[in-house]
Design an enzyme around this catalytic site. Structure first.
Site, PDB file in Angstrom:
ATOM      1  N   ASP A  72       0.809  -1.218   0.000  1.00  0.00           N
ATOM      2  CA  ASP A  72       0.000   0.000   0.000  1.00  0.00           C
ATOM      3  C   ASP A  72       0.845   1.273   0.000  1.00  0.00           C
ATOM      4  OD1 ASP A  72      -2.468   1.378   0.151  1.00  0.00           O
ATOM      5  OD2 ASP A  72      -2.278   1.563   2.326  1.00  0.00           O
ATOM      6  N   HIS A  73       0.337   2.302  -0.702  1.00  0.00           N
ATOM      7  CA  HIS A  73       0.929   3.642  -0.712  1.00  0.00           C
ATOM      8  C   HIS A  73       2.434   3.616  -0.990  1.00  0.00           C
ATOM      9  CE1 HIS A  73      -2.338   6.405   0.141  1.00  0.00           C
ATOM     10  NE2 HIS A  73      -2.827   5.520   0.990  1.00  0.00           N
ATOM     11  N   GLU A 117      -4.054   6.603  -7.100  1.00  0.00           N
ATOM     12  CA  GLU A 117      -4.926   7.573  -6.440  1.00  0.00           C
ATOM     13  C   GLU A 117      -4.956   8.866  -7.237  1.00  0.00           C
ATOM     14  OE1 GLU A 117      -4.677  10.217  -2.400  1.00  0.00           O
ATOM     15  OE2 GLU A 117      -4.499   8.032  -2.127  1.00  0.00           O
ATOM     16  N   HIS A 177      -7.352  10.105   5.641  1.00  0.00           N
ATOM     17  CA  HIS A 177      -6.590   9.107   6.369  1.00  0.00           C
ATOM     18  C   HIS A 177      -6.497   9.445   7.865  1.00  0.00           C
ATOM     19  CE1 HIS A 177      -4.743   8.461   2.279  1.00  0.00           C
ATOM     20  NE2 HIS A 177      -4.947   7.217   2.644  1.00  0.00           N
ATOM     21  N   ASN A 231     -10.264   0.341   2.418  1.00  0.00           N
ATOM     22  CA  ASN A 231      -9.041   0.277   3.221  1.00  0.00           C
ATOM     23  C   ASN A 231      -9.328   0.678   4.661  1.00  0.00           C
ATOM     24  OD1 ASN A 231      -7.847  -0.193   0.750  1.00  0.00           O
ATOM     25  ND2 ASN A 231      -6.274   1.365   0.968  1.00  0.00           N
TER      26      ASN A 231
END
Length: 290
Positions: free
Chosen positions: A84-85, A136, A183, A233
């Site tokens: 992720d990310h 994203e 987030h 997520n």
């Protein structure tokens, strides 16, 4: 059970008008809790390791990834691994050997043209390795301690027309969208722009992903899935459950020093939250193993 593939789980959820949940894991207790919760709910799940988590683990991906692979293979439900990310190309290139079937390549901090170019290059490499790739567009905000963007700030929301051009130009398999989510929220007070989400779902032919889901109430989550989200997520919600349980345990037992006692309490709190969230979001039930 063999490792599942993220693309298969997300595609199955999208077809069923539901969502697969990707839980961010930081410790072995996170990994065990997510698998146990998924087994209790009888649903497939994603174990998700972020670049921040890798940085926390002294920059080493393999120790936690190997543990996640072992837990996934021992699970009674389908489990896939997602990286992720990812901003580091070096980390991206470690994904296939480490057992990941998918990555989220995050160049959203860059101007649109640079984001598109970097993501296109990452997607070409990922597809050559058999990896499913997410990107994203728009800025979800709240990452790395930064405050969430104001809802009206430039780039804070994903534009449907721009999103269509981005997906077409980059070749990604899924898109994380900014529709009022953020987030690292510790209160469930975020309100999504569900009209924008429906327009995004209508404009794109790839699954949509919701980041920052810990800041959303149950009703917001279920409406988001009904509106087109196929991957959800979750990270902070697990940390809240774990930390709260450990804090209460140690406050009641200041003499405690055996880490198995308080980590066990924290792990069970995460199992309960995973099971609860999977019930709320309604991921299709997994076929039981023999």
């Amino acid at each position: 059970m063999p490792l599942a593939a993220t693309g298969d789980l997300v595609a199955g959820a999208a077809t069923a008008r539901s969502a697969v949940v990707a839980f961010n894991v930081i410790t072995l207790e996170h990994v065990e809790a997510v698998v146990a919760g998924a087994e209790a709910a009888g649903t497939p799940v994603l174990l998700q390791i972020s670049e921040n988590a890798v940085r926390f683990r002294y920059g080493r991906l393999l120790p936690l990834a190997r543990a996640a692979v072992a837990a996934a293979r021992a699970a009674a439900v389908p489990v896939a691994l997602h990286l992720d990310h990812v901003q580091s190309d070096e980390l991206l290139r470690q994904a296939p050997e480490a057992g990941f079937s998918s990555v989220m390549y995050d160049a959203s901090r860059l101007p649109y043209a640079d984001n598109l170019a970097a993501t296109r290059a990452a997607a070409e490499w990922a597809h050559a390795q058999g990896l499913w790739i997410e990107a994203e567009l728009g800025q979800v905000g709240g990452k790395d301690g930064r405050p969430p963007l104001d809802a009206h700030a430039p780039g804070a929301r994903t534009d449907p027309g721009e999103a269509h051009a981005f997906v077409t130009g980059s070749g990604v398999d899924a898109l994380a969208v900014a529709v009022g989510n953020a987030h690292a929220m510790t209160e469930r007070t975020a309100a999504l722009d569900h009209d924008l989400l429906k327009r995004l779902a209508g404009a794109l032919d790839v699954p949509l992903v919701l980041h920052g889901s810990s800041g959303l109430a149950d009703a917001e989550l279920t409406e988001a899935v009904a509106g087109g989200i196929a991957k959800v997520n979750v990270g902070t919600a697990l940390n809240i459950a774990m930390t709260g349980a450990i804090r209460d345990f140690l406050a009641a037992r200041p003499e405690a020093v055996d880490s198995r006692k308080y980590l066990g309490v924290g792990r069970e709190a995460m199992v309960e939250e995973v099971t609860r969230l999977l019930g709320v979001i309604g991921t299709p039930r997994a076929t039981p193993t023999a």
